[in-house]
Write a protein that holds these residues in place. Structure first.
Motif, short mmCIF file in Angstrom:
data_model
loop_
_atom_site.label_atom_id
_atom_site.label_comp_id
_atom_site.label_asym_id
_atom_site.label_seq_id
_atom_site.Cartn_x
_atom_site.Cartn_y
_atom_site.Cartn_z
N LEU A 33 -13.97 -5.37 7.24
CA LEU A 33 -14.83 -6.09 6.29
C LEU A 33 -15.23 -7.46 6.82
CD1 LEU A 33 -13.01 -5.27 2.93
CD2 LEU A 33 -15.43 -4.81 3.40
N GLY A 34 -14.76 -7.79 8.03
CA GLY A 34 -15.06 -9.10 8.60
C GLY A 34 -14.11 -10.18 8.10
N LEU A 35 -13.04 -9.78 7.43
CA LEU A 35 -12.04 -10.74 6.94
C LEU A 35 -10.94 -10.91 7.97
CD1 LEU A 35 -11.70 -9.27 3.33
CD2 LEU A 35 -12.97 -11.34 3.97
N ASN A 36 -10.18 -11.98 7.83
CA ASN A 36 -8.99 -12.15 8.66
C ASN A 36 -8.03 -10.99 8.36
OD1 ASN A 36 -6.36 -12.90 9.48
ND2 ASN A 36 -6.97 -15.07 9.46
N PRO A 37 -7.57 -10.28 9.40
CA PRO A 37 -6.70 -9.12 9.15
C PRO A 37 -5.44 -9.48 8.35
CG PRO A 37 -7.19 -9.32 11.51
CD PRO A 37 -7.84 -10.49 10.83
N ASN A 38 -5.09 -10.76 8.31
CA ASN A 38 -3.92 -11.17 7.54
C ASN A 38 -4.24 -11.47 6.08
OD1 ASN A 38 -1.76 -10.94 9.28
ND2 ASN A 38 -2.41 -12.80 10.36
N TYR A 39 -5.51 -11.33 5.71
CA TYR A 39 -5.89 -11.57 4.31
C TYR A 39 -5.06 -10.66 3.41
CZ TYR A 39 -8.82 -12.11 0.17
OH TYR A 39 -9.27 -12.36 -1.10
N LEU A 40 -4.43 -11.22 2.40
CA LEU A 40 -3.57 -10.49 1.44
C LEU A 40 -2.37 -9.81 2.11
CD1 LEU A 40 -6.11 -8.73 -1.00
CD2 LEU A 40 -4.87 -10.86 -1.37
N HIS A 41 -1.99 -10.30 3.29
CA HIS A 41 -0.91 -9.65 4.03
C HIS A 41 0.35 -9.45 3.18
CE1 HIS A 41 2.71 -9.57 6.57
NE2 HIS A 41 1.97 -8.81 7.36
N ASP A 42 0.82 -10.53 2.56
CA ASP A 42 2.08 -10.43 1.81
C ASP A 42 1.92 -9.56 0.57
OD1 ASP A 42 2.94 -12.10 3.75
OD2 ASP A 42 3.28 -13.85 2.45
N GLU A 43 0.76 -9.66 -0.06
CA GLU A 43 0.51 -8.85 -1.26
C GLU A 43 0.49 -7.36 -0.91
OE1 GLU A 43 -1.06 -11.55 -0.42
OE2 GLU A 43 -1.30 -12.86 -2.16
N VAL A 44 -0.05 -7.04 0.26
CA VAL A 44 -0.09 -5.64 0.68
C VAL A 44 1.32 -5.15 1.02
CG1 VAL A 44 -0.87 -4.08 2.53
CG2 VAL A 44 -2.49 -5.65 1.43
N GLU A 45 2.06 -6.03 1.73
CA GLU A 45 3.42 -5.66 2.12
C GLU A 45 4.32 -5.47 0.89
OE1 GLU A 45 4.95 -7.64 5.70
OE2 GLU A 45 6.77 -8.00 4.52
N ASN A 46 4.13 -6.31 -0.11
CA ASN A 46 4.97 -6.24 -1.31
C ASN A 46 4.31 -5.48 -2.45
OD1 ASN A 46 6.88 -7.89 0.00
ND2 ASN A 46 5.64 -9.69 -0.50
N GLY A 47 3.32 -4.68 -2.11
CA GLY A 47 2.56 -3.98 -3.15
C GLY A 47 3.31 -2.79 -3.71
N SER A 48 2.61 -2.10 -4.58
CA SER A 48 3.19 -0.93 -5.23
C SER A 48 2.84 0.34 -4.45
CB SER A 48 2.64 -0.86 -6.66
OG SER A 48 2.62 0.46 -7.13
N GLN A 49 3.79 1.25 -4.39
CA GLN A 49 3.55 2.58 -3.83
C GLN A 49 4.03 3.59 -4.87
OE1 GLN A 49 6.21 3.78 -0.64
NE2 GLN A 49 4.77 5.28 0.17
N VAL A 50 3.15 4.45 -5.28
CA VAL A 50 3.51 5.53 -6.18
C VAL A 50 3.22 6.84 -5.45
CG1 VAL A 50 3.02 6.69 -8.37
CG2 VAL A 50 2.96 4.20 -8.24
N MET A 51 4.20 7.72 -5.40
CA MET A 51 3.94 9.01 -4.77
C MET A 51 3.71 10.04 -5.86
SD MET A 51 6.20 8.73 -1.40
CE MET A 51 5.20 9.94 -0.68
N ALA A 52 2.55 10.68 -5.77
CA ALA A 52 2.24 11.79 -6.66
C ALA A 52 2.39 13.06 -5.85
CB ALA A 52 0.82 11.66 -7.20
N VAL A 53 3.42 13.82 -6.17
CA VAL A 53 3.71 15.06 -5.45
C VAL A 53 3.18 16.19 -6.31
CG1 VAL A 53 5.56 16.44 -4.43
CG2 VAL A 53 5.78 13.94 -4.50
#
Ligand code: OGA
Ligand code: NI
Length: 374
Positions: free
Chosen positions: A210-230
């Motif tokens: 997107l032309g953004l700094n690859p570290n944009y939202l880095h911590d938010e992505v790392e600490n984000g939510s993961q839900v697995m729908a099986v």
């Protein structure tokens, strides 16, 4: 969150009931719980009336044949400094045009993927009583076994059983996952951890594209939510009348999907349904609503649905990633200017859950309620 009512636009209702007997269509109550797998195993020649879609929403068979347009990215090219920019470019094109791509050489061993699918298979093959220990209609339950989308309220039902669980950080949730089959936690856990690492890598690439700094939202992505729908989509006697999942887009940033065989269809720019082919070892990557908002509409969350088959059961594992439950996502300020005004209101995963709790998801997509200048 509802570990799963992550689908938004959907089918509208059509229910009629009639007295039935023998092998004709049955119209049982929509509130009693009967899993799709149980119905499949009963071997009736017809699906119950509640699964029959209005004609306009039925899948056209055979599915739209244009398969060659779907992008496949080889992530091993990221190791080469001369090939890396091409990968970023291809991600940009894929996200702008269709909101979807497949990845190969992504670093997750085939054995880890196969083990996760086999744990899923073993879980769904347990006696109903065992699975019902985790059964819940509460969309906020962190672990939930169910059928259709939300069988207690669905007007049209979908030919699908599921177990959904919160998955990141895994130490917080894994004790709530199925303890039967005994290998479930280990096998699904290995896959969940690997896919969480992959999503961080993919998010950096998508953000860079997107032309953004690859570290944009880095911590938010790392600490984000993961839900697995099986998901389990059993063999269905009338695949031309029913769907495994209705047309919807996912709420999160990206979804990484593993499928045991074809069945997913995505909508292209011309509103044609394209069946996603099966490529051994590949994973499917879908942009979700949080990505559409973050990109200020440059990238679209992909509308998709699941068809069912009268020949085989299908399993899939959708890993749904988003910022954490209460973290609001908004268009990246760098992507907003006078030519590209802010086009979406901010929202969090919890806002989405609140919306689906009090709104009929069959009436429209959540993302449409966020548009500033619809
Ligand atoms: C989902 C989903 C697709 C599939 O779980 O949101 O779209 O193929 N799944 O199961
Ligand atoms: Ni989905």
């Amino acid at each position: 969150m509802e570990a799963g009512d992550h689908q938004e636009g959907a089918a509208s209702s059509s229910s009629s009931s009639s007295k039935t007997s023998g092998s004709s269509r049955t119209s049982s109550s929509t509130t009693s719980f009967t899993s799709a797998l149980t119905l499949s195993q009963l071997g009736d020649a017809h699906v119950p009336q509640r699964y029959v879609l209005p004609p306009s929403q039925r899948p056209i068979s055979p599915s739209y044949p244009n398969l060659s347009t779907l992008p496949i990215l080889d992530l091993s090219s990221l190791q080469s400094s001369s090939l890396r920019p091409h990968v970023i470019n291809n991600i940009q094109t894929a996200c702008k045009e269709i909101g979807f791509f497949q990845v190969i050489n992504h670093g997750i061993p085939l054995s880890v993927m196969k083990d996760a699918l086999s744990a899923a298979n073993e879980f769904f093959n347990l006696p109903v009583e065992d699975k019902m220990l985790l059964g819940s209609d509460n969309v906020h339950a962190p672990v939930r076994y169910g059928t259709s989308i939300n069988h207690a309220v669905d007007k049209v039902h979908f030919w699908r059983d599921f177990i959904k669980h919160y998955s990141h950080p895994i130490s917080e949730w894994i004790h709530l996952w199925p303890s039967n089959p005994s290998s479930y936690k280990e096998k699904m856990g290995n896959y969940a951890r690997a896919v969480q690492v992959l999503q961080q890598q993919l998010m950096e690439l998508v953000i860079e594209s997107l032309g953004l700094n690859p570290n944009y939202l880095h911590d938010e992505v790392e600490n984000g939510s993961q839900v697995m729908a099986v998901n389990c989509y059993p063999k269905c006697p009338e695949p031309e009348l029913a769907l495994g999942m209705p047309s919807h887009s996912d709420y999160g940033s990206i979804t990484i999907l593993l499928q045991s065989c074809p069945g997913l269809q995505i909508m292209d720019q011309n509103k044609n349904w394209i069946s996603v082919p099966d490529i051994e070892g590949a994973l499917l990557v879908q942009m979700g609503d949080q990505m559409e908002v973050l990109s200020n509409g440059q990238y679209k969350s992909v509308v998709h649905r699941v068809t069912v088959s009268d020949e085989n059961n299908r399993l899939s594992i959708a890993s749904l990633h988003s910022l954490s439950l209460d973290k609001k996502i908004e268009p990246a300020p760098m992507l907003v200017d006078s030519e590209h005004p802010k086009s979406y209101k901010e929202f969090s995963f919890r806002d989405f859950l609140d919306y689906i709790t009090s709104n009929d998801i069959v009436k429209g997509r959540y993302i449409d309620t966020l548009k500033e200048n619809p």
